[in-house]
Scaffold this active site. Structure first.
Site, PDB file in Angstrom:
ATOM      1  N   ASN A   1       0.866  -1.174   0.000  1.00  0.00           N
ATOM      2  CA  ASN A   1       0.000   0.000   0.000  1.00  0.00           C
ATOM      3  C   ASN A   1       0.905   1.228   0.000  1.00  0.00           C
ATOM      4  O   ASN A   1       1.496   1.553   1.024  1.00  0.00           O
ATOM      5  CB  ASN A   1      -0.895  -0.033   1.250  1.00  0.00           C
ATOM      6  CG  ASN A   1      -1.684   1.244   1.443  1.00  0.00           C
ATOM      7  OD1 ASN A   1      -1.767   2.076   0.541  1.00  0.00           O
ATOM      8  ND2 ASN A   1      -2.272   1.398   2.620  1.00  0.00           N
ATOM      9  N   TRP A   2       0.995   1.880  -1.152  1.00  0.00           N
ATOM     10  CA  TRP A   2       1.919   3.013  -1.258  1.00  0.00           C
ATOM     11  C   TRP A   2       1.361   4.293  -0.643  1.00  0.00           C
ATOM     12  O   TRP A   2       2.078   5.278  -0.519  1.00  0.00           O
ATOM     13  CB  TRP A   2       2.293   3.238  -2.741  1.00  0.00           C
ATOM     14  CG  TRP A   2       3.431   2.365  -3.197  1.00  0.00           C
ATOM     15  CD1 TRP A   2       3.862   1.208  -2.601  1.00  0.00           C
ATOM     16  CD2 TRP A   2       4.289   2.578  -4.325  1.00  0.00           C
ATOM     17  NE1 TRP A   2       4.936   0.690  -3.298  1.00  0.00           N
ATOM     18  CE2 TRP A   2       5.216   1.511  -4.366  1.00  0.00           C
ATOM     19  CE3 TRP A   2       4.361   3.552  -5.316  1.00  0.00           C
ATOM     20  CZ2 TRP A   2       6.213   1.404  -5.342  1.00  0.00           C
ATOM     21  CZ3 TRP A   2       5.341   3.442  -6.301  1.00  0.00           C
ATOM     22  CH2 TRP A   2       6.260   2.382  -6.305  1.00  0.00           C
ATOM     23  N   LYS A   3       0.068   4.292  -0.299  1.00  0.00           N
ATOM     24  CA  LYS A   3      -0.541   5.504   0.277  1.00  0.00           C
ATOM     25  C   LYS A   3      -0.266   6.694  -0.654  1.00  0.00           C
ATOM     26  O   LYS A   3      -0.230   6.525  -1.855  1.00  0.00           O
ATOM     27  CB  LYS A   3      -0.042   5.720   1.709  1.00  0.00           C
ATOM     28  CG  LYS A   3      -0.203   4.448   2.559  1.00  0.00           C
ATOM     29  CD  LYS A   3       0.030   4.658   4.026  1.00  0.00           C
ATOM     30  CE  LYS A   3      -0.161   3.322   4.742  1.00  0.00           C
ATOM     31  NZ  LYS A   3      -0.084   3.451   6.203  1.00  0.00           N
TER      32      LYS A   3
ATOM     33  N   HIS B   1      -9.577   1.444   4.802  1.00  0.00           N
ATOM     34  CA  HIS B   1      -8.313   1.631   5.532  1.00  0.00           C
ATOM     35  C   HIS B   1      -8.542   2.596   6.692  1.00  0.00           C
ATOM     36  O   HIS B   1      -9.303   3.553   6.577  1.00  0.00           O
ATOM     37  CB  HIS B   1      -7.232   2.168   4.580  1.00  0.00           C
ATOM     38  CG  HIS B   1      -5.865   2.131   5.190  1.00  0.00           C
ATOM     39  ND1 HIS B   1      -5.443   3.094   6.082  1.00  0.00           N
ATOM     40  CD2 HIS B   1      -4.856   1.245   5.077  1.00  0.00           C
ATOM     41  CE1 HIS B   1      -4.207   2.790   6.475  1.00  0.00           C
ATOM     42  NE2 HIS B   1      -3.833   1.673   5.872  1.00  0.00           N
TER      43      HIS B   1
ATOM     44  N   GLU C   1      -6.877   4.966   7.797  1.00  0.00           N
ATOM     45  CA  GLU C   1      -6.615   6.382   7.483  1.00  0.00           C
ATOM     46  C   GLU C   1      -7.824   7.015   6.804  1.00  0.00           C
ATOM     47  O   GLU C   1      -8.101   8.193   6.994  1.00  0.00           O
ATOM     48  CB  GLU C   1      -5.342   6.498   6.628  1.00  0.00           C
ATOM     49  CG  GLU C   1      -4.096   6.230   7.473  1.00  0.00           C
ATOM     50  CD  GLU C   1      -2.897   5.707   6.713  1.00  0.00           C
ATOM     51  OE1 GLU C   1      -2.889   5.779   5.461  1.00  0.00           O
ATOM     52  OE2 GLU C   1      -1.961   5.210   7.372  1.00  0.00           O
TER      53      GLU C   1
ATOM     54  N   GLU D   1      -5.520  -4.669  10.565  1.00  0.00           N
ATOM     55  CA  GLU D   1      -4.501  -3.644  10.769  1.00  0.00           C
ATOM     56  C   GLU D   1      -4.804  -2.876  12.054  1.00  0.00           C
ATOM     57  O   GLU D   1      -5.589  -1.918  12.045  1.00  0.00           O
ATOM     58  CB  GLU D   1      -4.492  -2.664   9.587  1.00  0.00           C
ATOM     59  CG  GLU D   1      -4.173  -3.320   8.260  1.00  0.00           C
ATOM     60  CD  GLU D   1      -3.579  -2.313   7.280  1.00  0.00           C
ATOM     61  OE1 GLU D   1      -2.451  -2.563   6.815  1.00  0.00           O
ATOM     62  OE2 GLU D   1      -4.204  -1.282   6.999  1.00  0.00           O
TER      63      GLU D   1
ATOM     64  N   GLY E   1       2.551   2.321  10.823  1.00  0.00           N
ATOM     65  CA  GLY E   1       3.557   3.372  10.712  1.00  0.00           C
ATOM     66  C   GLY E   1       4.271   3.701  12.008  1.00  0.00           C
ATOM     67  O   GLY E   1       4.983   4.704  12.092  1.00  0.00           O
TER      68      GLY E   1
ATOM     69  N   SER F   1       3.299  -2.063  10.406  1.00  0.00           N
ATOM     70  CA  SER F   1       4.736  -2.169  10.690  1.00  0.00           C
ATOM     71  C   SER F   1       5.309  -3.551  10.356  1.00  0.00           C
ATOM     72  O   SER F   1       6.207  -4.041  11.042  1.00  0.00           O
ATOM     73  CB  SER F   1       5.032  -1.792  12.145  1.00  0.00           C
ATOM     74  OG  SER F   1       4.685  -0.442  12.390  1.00  0.00           O
TER      75      SER F   1
ATOM     76  N   GLY G   1       2.825  -1.176   4.256  1.00  0.00           N
ATOM     77  CA  GLY G   1       2.877   0.245   3.919  1.00  0.00           C
ATOM     78  C   GLY G   1       4.308   0.680   3.634  1.00  0.00           C
ATOM     79  O   GLY G   1       4.819   0.503   2.531  1.00  0.00           O
ATOM     80  N   GLY G   2       4.955   1.236   4.649  1.00  0.00           N
ATOM     81  CA  GLY G   2       6.295   1.813   4.476  1.00  0.00           C
ATOM     82  C   GLY G   2       7.285   0.890   3.780  1.00  0.00           C
ATOM     83  O   GLY G   2       8.033   1.332   2.897  1.00  0.00           O
TER      84      GLY G   2
HETATM   85  P1  PGA Z   1       2.814   0.326   7.607  1.00  0.00           P
HETATM   86  O1  PGA Z   1       1.345   0.567   6.972  1.00  0.00           O
HETATM   87  O2  PGA Z   1       3.320  -0.965   7.052  1.00  0.00           O
HETATM   88  O3  PGA Z   1       3.622   1.508   7.143  1.00  0.00           O
HETATM   89  O4  PGA Z   1       2.637   0.278   9.097  1.00  0.00           O
HETATM   90  C1  PGA Z   1       0.455  -0.495   6.765  1.00  0.00           C
HETATM   91  C2  PGA Z   1      -0.841   0.017   6.211  1.00  0.00           C
HETATM   92  O5  PGA Z   1      -1.323   1.080   6.651  1.00  0.00           O
HETATM   93  O6  PGA Z   1      -1.441  -0.621   5.314  1.00  0.00           O
END
Ligand code: PGA
Length: 244
Positions: free
Chosen positions: A8-10, A92, A94, A162, A168, A207, A228-229
């Site tokens: 997930n590149w956000k 998600h 967010e 999640e 993050g 994470s 994500g990251g």
């Molecule tokens: P993260 O994000 O791996 O950077 O914690 C995961 C996500 O929000 O899908």
């Protein structure tokens, strides 16, 4: 079940970063796990062209619940599919937190995704306050039931657990906490959909890194990861893919 690793590149990624997707595509060709990247909407068309005929799928990160219309700035599920996406992340945390997305809205988006032929990746997870209050399993059950839609075929659905406090932050739940959450999600899905729910991929997200991926992926009812990251650089993502 074969593991599924999704990035997930956000709101990250410009045209120059397509070279990371090309490097992930090349690694996906020989990976045991199935792989996908969800870049920002602006890159989906080019990413999908780059990955046409390959083992790397491309997905969106959100879609509107309507098929088309007066929704300035929004993207429909059909548009994602038209650009070459085959999956879409929905609900998600967010989007729930920053855009006020509710379970009924997320449910409508799942239906829109199904109508467009996209596989939805439904995201669920508790906040730290909810966990501290002992509400985790009740929150997860509510999110799974609130987004349940018969229009979405059991074979099309993916679910990502999640925990909001792990996204993050570098903090990761214990293996027991992950097993408990995934067990609850599997049970709720089975109650709603019957025995076929055993084959719904349940991804862990929050994470997940090359260093902890193998241990997380061993946990019962963990069938993959939503990254994500650590999905932004092929060097990291491909190590997770190799661990799966
Ligand atoms: P993260 O994000 O791996 O950077 O914690 C995961 C996500 O929000 O899908």
């Amino acid at each position: 079940m074969r593991a599924t690793i999704i990035g997930n590149w956000k709101m990250n990624g410009l045209a120059a970063d397509l070279e990371e997707i090309a490097a992930i595509r090349d690694a996906a060709a020989s990976a045991r796990a199935s792989a996908a990247i969800c870049p920002p909407a602006t890159l989906i068309h080019r990413a999908a062209a780059l990955c046409a005929g390959s083992a790397l799928a491309i997905g969106g990160q959100d879609c509107h619940a309507d098929a088309s219309g007066a929704h300035t700035g929004d993207v429909s599920a059909a548009m994602l599919a038209d650009a070459g996406a085959t999956l879409v992340i929905l609900g998600h945390s967010e989007r729930r937190a920053h855009h006020g997305e509710t379970d009924p809205l997320i449910r409508a988006k799942l239906v829109a995704a199904a109508h467009a032929g996209l596989r939805p990746i439904l995201c669920v997870g508790e906040t730290e306050t909810e966990r501290d209050a002992g509400d985790t399993l009740r929150v997860l059950a509510g999110q799974i039931e609130g987004a349940h839609a018969e229009e979405v075929a059991t074979e099309a659905l993916l679910v990502a657990y999640e925990p909001v406090w792990a996204i993050g932050t570098g903090r990761v739940p214990t293996r027991d906490q992950i097993a408990e959450a995934h067990g609850e999600i599997r049970a709720r899905l089975t109650a709603l959909r019957g025995a076929g729910a055993a084959d719904i991929p349940l991804l862990y997200g929050g994470s997940m890194k090359p260093e902890n991926a193998a241990a997380i992926l061993e946990v019962e009812n963990v069938n993959g990861g939503l990254i994500g990251g650590a999905s932004l650089r092929a060097a990291d993502f491909n190590r997770i893919l190799a661990a799966a």
